[in-house]
Design a protein around this motif. Structure first.
Motif, PDB file in Angstrom:
ATOM      1  N   VAL A 160      16.135  39.316  36.401  1.00 29.93           N
ATOM      2  CA  VAL A 160      15.091  39.549  35.758  1.00 29.93           C
ATOM      3  C   VAL A 160      14.686  38.058  35.114  1.00 29.93           C
ATOM      4  CG1 VAL A 160      13.551  40.681  33.826  1.00 29.93           C
ATOM      5  CG2 VAL A 160      14.654  41.819  35.757  1.00 29.93           C
ATOM      6  N   GLU A 161      15.673  37.819  34.303  1.00 24.04           N
ATOM      7  CA  GLU A 161      15.721  36.648  33.273  1.00 24.04           C
ATOM      8  C   GLU A 161      15.505  35.466  33.972  1.00 24.04           C
ATOM      9  OE1 GLU A 161      18.980  36.261  30.654  1.00 24.04           O
ATOM     10  OE2 GLU A 161      18.739  38.579  29.710  1.00 24.04           O
ATOM     11  N   VAL A 214      11.967  35.263  35.054  1.00 19.80           N
ATOM     12  CA  VAL A 214      11.105  34.952  33.932  1.00 19.80           C
ATOM     13  C   VAL A 214      10.940  33.506  33.726  1.00 19.80           C
ATOM     14  CG1 VAL A 214      10.651  35.443  31.477  1.00 19.80           C
ATOM     15  CG2 VAL A 214      11.247  37.380  32.877  1.00 19.80           C
ATOM     16  N   LYS A 215      12.264  32.997  33.802  1.00 18.96           N
ATOM     17  CA  LYS A 215      12.354  31.377  33.502  1.00 18.96           C
ATOM     18  C   LYS A 215      11.842  30.508  34.566  1.00 18.96           C
ATOM     19  CE  LYS A 215      16.294  29.996  32.084  1.00 18.96           C
ATOM     20  NZ  LYS A 215      17.526  29.365  31.775  1.00 18.96           N
ATOM     21  N   TYR A 235       9.497  31.349  36.654  1.00 21.93           N
ATOM     22  CA  TYR A 235       7.973  31.377  36.782  1.00 21.93           C
ATOM     23  C   TYR A 235       7.307  31.148  35.536  1.00 21.93           C
ATOM     24  CZ  TYR A 235       8.391  33.721  41.423  1.00 21.93           C
ATOM     25  OH  TYR A 235       8.609  34.056  42.880  1.00 21.93           O
ATOM     26  N   GLN A 256       6.578  33.185  32.912  1.00 19.19           N
ATOM     27  CA  GLN A 256       5.821  34.092  32.635  1.00 19.19           C
ATOM     28  C   GLN A 256       6.665  35.336  32.183  1.00 19.19           C
ATOM     29  OE1 GLN A 256       2.791  35.595  35.049  1.00 19.19           O
ATOM     30  NE2 GLN A 256       2.771  33.968  36.477  1.00 19.19           N
ATOM     31  N   PRO A 257       5.942  36.125  31.104  1.00 21.05           N
ATOM     32  CA  PRO A 257       6.588  37.470  30.545  1.00 21.05           C
ATOM     33  C   PRO A 257       7.135  38.336  31.743  1.00 21.05           C
ATOM     34  CG  PRO A 257       4.693  37.373  29.836  1.00 21.05           C
ATOM     35  CD  PRO A 257       4.975  36.278  30.485  1.00 21.05           C
ATOM     36  N   ALA A 258       7.951  39.022  31.443  1.00 22.54           N
ATOM     37  CA  ALA A 258       8.464  40.215  32.508  1.00 22.54           C
ATOM     38  C   ALA A 258       7.432  40.945  32.958  1.00 22.54           C
ATOM     39  CB  ALA A 258       9.664  40.850  32.013  1.00 22.54           C
ATOM     40  N   HIS A 259       6.688  41.585  31.885  1.00 17.79           N
ATOM     41  CA  HIS A 259       5.585  42.413  32.308  1.00 17.79           C
ATOM     42  C   HIS A 259       4.570  42.181  33.135  1.00 17.79           C
ATOM     43  CE1 HIS A 259       3.419  40.448  28.822  1.00 17.79           C
ATOM     44  NE2 HIS A 259       2.607  41.073  29.441  1.00 17.79           N
ATOM     45  N   ARG A 260       4.232  40.743  33.091  1.00 26.39           N
ATOM     46  CA  ARG A 260       3.259  40.076  33.845  1.00 26.39           C
ATOM     47  C   ARG A 260       3.710  39.733  35.387  1.00 26.39           C
ATOM     48  NH1 ARG A 260       0.044  35.655  30.804  1.00 26.39           N
ATOM     49  NH2 ARG A 260      -1.489  35.854  32.394  1.00 26.39           N
ATOM     50  N   LEU A 261       5.065  39.945  35.444  1.00 27.51           N
ATOM     51  CA  LEU A 261       5.546  39.772  36.837  1.00 27.51           C
ATOM     52  C   LEU A 261       5.854  41.129  37.415  1.00 27.51           C
ATOM     53  CD1 LEU A 261       8.257  37.167  36.109  1.00 27.51           C
ATOM     54  CD2 LEU A 261       6.106  36.721  37.358  1.00 27.51           C
ATOM     55  N   ALA A 264       8.767  44.706  33.937  1.00 27.51           N
ATOM     56  CA  ALA A 264       8.762  45.251  32.658  1.00 27.51           C
ATOM     57  C   ALA A 264       8.785  46.990  32.598  1.00 27.51           C
ATOM     58  CB  ALA A 264       7.978  44.999  31.513  1.00 27.51           C
TER      59      ALA A 264
END
Length: 459
Positions: free
Chosen positions: A66-67, A70-71, A73, A75-80, A83
């Protein structure tokens, strides 16, 4: 573990990649770059590509990606769509089992998870904490254990144990000659099919201990083959289960050899402190049990870790002790499974250490000694030693003999399926760039492109 639970969530992850105009190989490259910045090692490109396809289809994947996603892309996790996803069961095998019964259950669960269609097991990352927890659990164990009560009416005899050992020897020979990627899955299928039944059958206590020891050897081999294939989290789990089986078999020598294998993998993955401690745990836990051959091998693993971390004094001390103790070796005292560790193999370990300490003359000397002492059964080991020789020549500023040695390794490795071999070549390829203007390097590169292992370094 984390799971994308809806097509909508899975679509967000795919949309993020498409938004950047990336194909899956470009995402693999970005993940590798992000992981390298954190000092992490990822599975092979093929494994990652399969994993990405499963993630984007809404299937499970390890939470520690996940991290990285996020890095890369931005974008925050919830937008991917990552979350607040519900937790999925932890893959089996990373925890050191409490009892022999737990050990059998954990091992059979691990075999079946490994063999499952579209399994994520090959893509698992190792658990750094397990490199400390497993050896400690083994070291503090002391009392004799009761083996599991029989769950079937099948009776296991000495001939059954001999049959398992003979079968595993066949797979070990395949591994040495062709690499861990050849026959690994077949070994797991054999263990899950034929051997699982034996572990729950009736036997006398001596036969039961012998069976557990033999299955520990087989599981250790499964760990080596998984490691050689680049499946590092899976390999670590097999090593942990092999260690637990060796404890149930009351075989401290074999347990020490498992810890030595774990040390080897930890060094390869850059976990040098854990690697040195694992090798020391092997020495400590086999005091009064290990033969000179085994102790020398454990010391060589400690030296490998120390050479990589830059502790030259500690490395030289360990190597001196290893060579001195090895002089007392008596093959008649050794268990059969350590028979590969002869003078040639010790020379190979010395060559690796001196290569890592950038002492080219010594690395060349010991690599050549190793190649002069092998009998052709250990093709992959010959490949590694030849590549050590090649790198030693590069360190000495000698690109022409370096290229000759690398070509010899490529010819040796024509039929090897080994992620480790590709790594050796990738490192050589990077170091070779310094000599890009050399005519011998240009000739080497032209011929090397026809070799499958070299082609794999391009990715």
């Amino acid at each position: 573990m984390v799971s994308i639970t809806t097509p909508y969530q899975a679509g967000l992850l795919r949309a993020a990649r498409n938004h950047l105009g990336w194909k899956k190989p470009r995402l693999v490259y970005a993940l590798r770059q992000a992981a390298a910045q954190e000092g992490r090692s990822l599975p092979t490109d093929t494994s990652l590509l399969r994993s990405i396809a499963r993630w984007e289809n809404g299937q499970t994947y390890p939470a520690d990606y996940v991290e990285l996603l996020v890095k890369v892309y931005g974008q925050p996790a919830h937008r991917l769509g990552l979350a607040d996803a519900p937790a999925a069961p932890e893959p089996p095998g990373a925890v050191y089992p409490t009892t022999p019964v737990d050990s059998v259950e954990a091992l059979t669960a691990l075999w079946r998870a490994d063999l499952a269609p579209s399994s994520d097991m090959p893509a698992l990352s190792p658990d750094p904490a397990a490199w400390n927890a497993a050896p400690l659990a083994w070291l503090v164990s002391g009392q004799q254990e009761q083996l599991p009560n029989a769950r079937t009416r099948t009776q296991v005899g000495v001939s059954d144990v001999q049959a398992v050992r003979a079968t595993v020897d066949v797979y070990a020979d395949l591994d040495n000659r062709f690499g861990g990627g050849h026959g690994r899955r077949a070994l797991i299928q054999y263990l899950d099919g034929d051997v699982a039944e034996l572990l729950t059958a009736r036997s006398t206590e001596p036969v039961g201990r012998a069976l557990f020891g033999t299955v520990a050897e087989a599981t250790l081999l499964a760990g080596w083959m998984s490691y050689d294939s680049g499946h590092h989290g899976l390999a670590q789990r097999y090593f942990i289960q092999a260690l637990r089986l060796a404890q149930a078999a009351e075989d401290r020598r074999l347990a020490g050899s498992v810890l030595s294998a774990m040390s080897h993998q930890a060094t390869y993955l850059g976990r040098f402190t854990e690697a040195a401690n694992l090798a020391r745990a092997a020495q400590l836990g086999t005091t009064g049990h290990a033969t000179p051959t085994l102790t020398a091998q454990f010391l060589a693993m400690e030296a490998r870790a120390l050479s990589r971390v830059g502790d030259h004094a500690g490395c030289n001390t360990a190597l001196t002790r290893a060579t001195t103790i090895f002089e007392r070796t008596n093959p008649g005292e050794d268990p059969e499974w350590i028979g590969y560790f002869d003078q040639a193999e010790l020379s190979a370990e010395l060559g690796h250490c001196f290569r890592d300490m950038r002492q080219a003359r010594q690395a060349t000397t010991y690599a050549e000694l190793c190649l002069g002492g092998t009998d052709g059964r250990y093709v992959r080991s010959d490949f590694f030693a030849t590549m050590v020789l090649a790198e030693a020549h590069l360190t000495a500023g000698e690109p022409e003999p370096a290229c000759r040695s690398a070509l010899a390794a490529l010819r040796l490795g024509r039929q090897l399926k080994s992620a480790r071999c590709v790594t050796y070549l990738s490192e050589f390829r990077t170091k070779l760039a310094v000599f890009a203007t050399s005519a011998s390097v240009a000739e080497f590169l032209e011929e090397a492109e026809s070799h499958r292992l070299w082609q794999q370094t391009a990715s």
